[in-house]
Scaffold this motif. Structure first.
Motif, PDB file in Angstrom:
ATOM      1  N   ARG A   1       0.929  -1.218  -0.035  1.00  0.00           N
ATOM      2  CA  ARG A   1      -0.087   0.131   0.099  1.00  0.00           C
ATOM      3  C   ARG A   1       0.935   1.437   0.041  1.00  0.00           C
ATOM      4  NH1 ARG A   1      -4.699   2.712   0.506  1.00  0.00           N
ATOM      5  NH2 ARG A   1      -4.919   4.161   2.219  1.00  0.00           N
ATOM      6  N   PHE A   2       1.941   1.251   0.762  1.00  0.00           N
ATOM      7  CA  PHE A   2       2.584   2.525   1.118  1.00  0.00           C
ATOM      8  C   PHE A   2       3.936   2.829   0.513  1.00  0.00           C
ATOM      9  CE2 PHE A   2      -0.264   1.821   4.952  1.00  0.00           C
ATOM     10  CZ  PHE A   2      -0.945   2.826   4.727  1.00  0.00           C
ATOM     11  N   VAL A   3       4.551   1.797   0.122  1.00  0.00           N
ATOM     12  CA  VAL A   3       5.758   1.906  -0.557  1.00  0.00           C
ATOM     13  C   VAL A   3       5.707   1.610  -2.116  1.00  0.00           C
ATOM     14  CG1 VAL A   3       8.097   1.050  -0.446  1.00  0.00           C
ATOM     15  CG2 VAL A   3       6.978   0.981   1.876  1.00  0.00           C
ATOM     16  N   PHE A   4       5.225   0.499  -2.366  1.00  0.00           N
ATOM     17  CA  PHE A   4       5.423   0.570  -3.822  1.00  0.00           C
ATOM     18  C   PHE A   4       4.100   0.637  -4.655  1.00  0.00           C
ATOM     19  CE2 PHE A   4       8.511  -2.416  -1.757  1.00  0.00           C
ATOM     20  CZ  PHE A   4       9.698  -2.016  -2.686  1.00  0.00           C
ATOM     21  N   GLU A   5       3.207   1.158  -3.782  1.00  0.00           N
ATOM     22  CA  GLU A   5       1.465   1.281  -4.287  1.00  0.00           C
ATOM     23  C   GLU A   5       1.250   0.360  -5.517  1.00  0.00           C
ATOM     24  OE1 GLU A   5       2.108   5.627  -5.046  1.00  0.00           O
ATOM     25  OE2 GLU A   5       2.152   6.265  -2.973  1.00  0.00           O
ATOM     26  N   SER A   6       1.311  -0.627  -5.019  1.00  0.00           N
ATOM     27  CA  SER A   6       0.805  -1.790  -6.016  1.00  0.00           C
ATOM     28  C   SER A   6      -0.699  -2.004  -6.300  1.00  0.00           C
ATOM     29  CB  SER A   6       1.186  -3.131  -5.420  1.00  0.00           C
ATOM     30  OG  SER A   6       0.756  -4.237  -6.271  1.00  0.00           O
ATOM     31  N   HIS A   7      -0.989  -1.940  -7.634  1.00  0.00           N
ATOM     32  CA  HIS A   7      -2.394  -2.035  -7.891  1.00  0.00           C
ATOM     33  C   HIS A   7      -2.704  -3.543  -8.703  1.00  0.00           C
ATOM     34  CE1 HIS A   7      -3.053   2.120  -6.779  1.00  0.00           C
ATOM     35  NE2 HIS A   7      -2.041   2.201  -7.737  1.00  0.00           N
ATOM     36  N   ASN A   8      -1.741  -4.326  -8.349  1.00  0.00           N
ATOM     37  CA  ASN A   8      -1.674  -5.707  -8.884  1.00  0.00           C
ATOM     38  C   ASN A   8      -3.054  -6.472  -8.412  1.00  0.00           C
ATOM     39  OD1 ASN A   8      -1.579  -8.195  -9.559  1.00  0.00           O
ATOM     40  ND2 ASN A   8       0.599  -8.434  -9.310  1.00  0.00           N
ATOM     41  N   LYS A   9      -4.043  -6.763  -9.285  1.00  0.00           N
ATOM     42  CA  LYS A   9      -5.137  -7.271  -9.021  1.00  0.00           C
ATOM     43  C   LYS A   9      -5.054  -8.944  -8.533  1.00  0.00           C
ATOM     44  CE  LYS A   9      -8.114  -4.373 -11.591  1.00  0.00           C
ATOM     45  NZ  LYS A   9      -8.105  -3.506 -10.773  1.00  0.00           N
ATOM     46  N   ASN A  10      -4.070  -9.548  -8.948  1.00  0.00           N
ATOM     47  CA  ASN A  10      -3.675 -10.857  -8.197  1.00  0.00           C
ATOM     48  C   ASN A  10      -2.925 -10.888  -7.158  1.00  0.00           C
ATOM     49  OD1 ASN A  10      -3.263 -13.659  -8.230  1.00  0.00           O
ATOM     50  ND2 ASN A  10      -2.701 -13.875 -10.377  1.00  0.00           N
ATOM     51  N   ILE A  11      -3.615 -10.533  -6.204  1.00  0.00           N
ATOM     52  CA  ILE A  11      -3.110 -10.203  -4.635  1.00  0.00           C
ATOM     53  C   ILE A  11      -2.463 -11.640  -4.092  1.00  0.00           C
ATOM     54  CG2 ILE A  11      -3.647  -9.792  -2.348  1.00  0.00           C
ATOM     55  CD1 ILE A  11      -5.560  -7.800  -3.273  1.00  0.00           C
ATOM     56  N   ALA A  12      -3.149 -12.821  -4.510  1.00  0.00           N
ATOM     57  CA  ALA A  12      -2.621 -14.073  -3.995  1.00  0.00           C
ATOM     58  C   ALA A  12      -1.261 -14.315  -4.652  1.00  0.00           C
ATOM     59  CB  ALA A  12      -3.686 -15.088  -4.341  1.00  0.00           C
ATOM     60  N   LYS A  13      -1.143 -14.085  -5.972  1.00  0.00           N
ATOM     61  CA  LYS A  13       0.182 -14.265  -6.597  1.00  0.00           C
ATOM     62  C   LYS A  13       1.127 -13.396  -6.184  1.00  0.00           C
ATOM     63  CE  LYS A  13       2.603 -14.539 -11.291  1.00  0.00           C
ATOM     64  NZ  LYS A  13       2.387 -14.220 -12.565  1.00  0.00           N
ATOM     65  N   GLU A  14       0.975 -12.021  -5.796  1.00  0.00           N
ATOM     66  CA  GLU A  14       1.883 -11.150  -5.452  1.00  0.00           C
ATOM     67  C   GLU A  14       2.235 -11.232  -3.814  1.00  0.00           C
ATOM     68  OE1 GLU A  14       1.555  -6.538  -5.972  1.00  0.00           O
ATOM     69  OE2 GLU A  14       0.462  -7.021  -4.179  1.00  0.00           O
ATOM     70  N   ALA A  15       1.407 -11.816  -3.219  1.00  0.00           N
ATOM     71  CA  ALA A  15       1.657 -12.212  -1.859  1.00  0.00           C
ATOM     72  C   ALA A  15       2.434 -13.511  -1.800  1.00  0.00           C
ATOM     73  CB  ALA A  15       0.420 -12.459  -0.861  1.00  0.00           C
ATOM     74  N   SER A  16       2.255 -14.386  -2.452  1.00  0.00           N
ATOM     75  CA  SER A  16       2.934 -15.396  -2.698  1.00  0.00           C
ATOM     76  C   SER A  16       4.616 -15.189  -3.023  1.00  0.00           C
ATOM     77  CB  SER A  16       2.481 -16.638  -3.603  1.00  0.00           C
ATOM     78  OG  SER A  16       1.469 -17.102  -3.353  1.00  0.00           O
ATOM     79  N   ALA A  17       4.629 -14.482  -4.031  1.00  0.00           N
ATOM     80  CA  ALA A  17       5.906 -13.834  -4.188  1.00  0.00           C
ATOM     81  C   ALA A  17       6.638 -13.411  -3.273  1.00  0.00           C
ATOM     82  CB  ALA A  17       5.958 -13.098  -5.602  1.00  0.00           C
ATOM     83  N   PHE A  18       5.915 -12.293  -2.599  1.00  0.00           N
ATOM     84  CA  PHE A  18       6.601 -11.843  -1.417  1.00  0.00           C
ATOM     85  C   PHE A  18       7.054 -12.660  -0.301  1.00  0.00           C
ATOM     86  CE2 PHE A  18       6.480  -9.115   2.586  1.00  0.00           C
ATOM     87  CZ  PHE A  18       6.938  -7.980   1.916  1.00  0.00           C
ATOM     88  N   TYR A  19       6.166 -13.565   0.080  1.00  0.00           N
ATOM     89  CA  TYR A  19       6.496 -14.542   1.159  1.00  0.00           C
ATOM     90  C   TYR A  19       7.677 -15.410   0.491  1.00  0.00           C
ATOM     91  CZ  TYR A  19       2.633 -13.405   4.285  1.00  0.00           C
ATOM     92  OH  TYR A  19       1.985 -12.715   5.202  1.00  0.00           O
ATOM     93  N   VAL A  20       7.584 -16.071  -0.674  1.00  0.00           N
ATOM     94  CA  VAL A  20       8.735 -16.676  -1.043  1.00  0.00           C
ATOM     95  C   VAL A  20      10.003 -16.086  -1.269  1.00  0.00           C
ATOM     96  CG1 VAL A  20       9.612 -17.805  -3.188  1.00  0.00           C
ATOM     97  CG2 VAL A  20       7.254 -18.395  -2.521  1.00  0.00           C
ATOM     98  N   SER A  21       9.967 -14.678  -1.565  1.00  0.00           N
ATOM     99  CA  SER A  21      11.156 -13.919  -1.609  1.00  0.00           C
ATOM    100  C   SER A  21      11.639 -13.908   0.042  1.00  0.00           C
ATOM    101  CB  SER A  21      10.880 -12.529  -2.020  1.00  0.00           C
ATOM    102  OG  SER A  21      10.370 -11.583  -1.190  1.00  0.00           O
ATOM    103  N   ARG A  22      10.940 -13.814   1.001  1.00  0.00           N
ATOM    104  CA  ARG A  22      11.383 -13.619   2.214  1.00  0.00           C
ATOM    105  C   ARG A  22      11.704 -14.893   2.975  1.00  0.00           C
ATOM    106  NH1 ARG A  22      10.423  -8.813   0.827  1.00  0.00           N
ATOM    107  NH2 ARG A  22       9.942  -7.239   2.189  1.00  0.00           N
ATOM    108  N   VAL A  23      11.657 -15.994   2.300  1.00  0.00           N
ATOM    109  CA  VAL A  23      12.140 -17.067   2.833  1.00  0.00           C
ATOM    110  C   VAL A  23      13.608 -17.205   2.858  1.00  0.00           C
ATOM    111  CG1 VAL A  23      12.240 -19.925   2.532  1.00  0.00           C
ATOM    112  CG2 VAL A  23      10.124 -18.594   2.414  1.00  0.00           C
ATOM    113  N   GLY A  24      14.420 -16.465   1.766  1.00  0.00           N
ATOM    114  CA  GLY A  24      15.685 -16.488   1.704  1.00  0.00           C
ATOM    115  C   GLY A  24      16.138 -15.547   2.985  1.00  0.00           C
TER     116      GLY A  24
END
Length: 138
Positions: free
Chosen positions: A69-92
């Motif tokens: 919301r506040f940093v990248f101001e994403s308007h991606n409608k596929n929230i599940a895919k975006e959230a999944s990518a976010f969590y996967v990137s955080r696993v590292g």
């Protein structure tokens, strides 16, 4: 005053990321400290990692919501895919966090609270790079 506005406009994403990074760090540290001061023993290697994982889950969830919301101001409608990518990137960075905590606390004997503060700085930088270039691409 106009200079401050110009500076903010120019570096808005980075400034907002730093603010959200500080707040995310507060969530991470507060949840970690709550765990080790109440129910988990940081001198036990397994319990140390459990506290670390709990703080990671809470802070990554907070970070996703605020970064979107506040940093990248994403308007991606596929929230599940975006959230999944976010969590996967955080696993590292979770694995990096766990390794640094294990080495510094369990092997070297550094105080776990100090080690956790140091780890947070490393993790915030790595997370920005991952978010900027792999999760919230424009």
């Amino acid at each position: 005053m106009n200079q401050l506005k110009d500076l903010y406009s120019r570096y808005k994403e980075l400034i907002n990321y730093l603010i959200m990074g500080v707040l995310t760090t507060v969530v991470s540290l507060a949840s970690y400290y709550f765990c080790v001061f109440t129910i988990l023993d940081p001198k036990d290697a397994v319990q140390l990692q459990i506290a670390n994982i709990i703080s990671w889950i809470l802070s990554v969830t907070f970070a996703y919501l605020t970064n979107r919301r506040f940093v990248f101001e994403s308007h991606n409608k596929n929230i599940a895919k975006e959230a999944s990518a976010f969590y996967v990137s955080r696993v590292g960075t979770l694995l990096m966090d766990m390794l640094i905590m294990f080495v510094s606390v369990t092997m070297i004997g550094i105080n776990d609270k100090i080690a956790k503060l140091i780890v947070q700085v490393v993790v915030v930088v790595a997370n920005y790079i991952l978010s900027k270039f792999f999760v919230f691409q424009k």
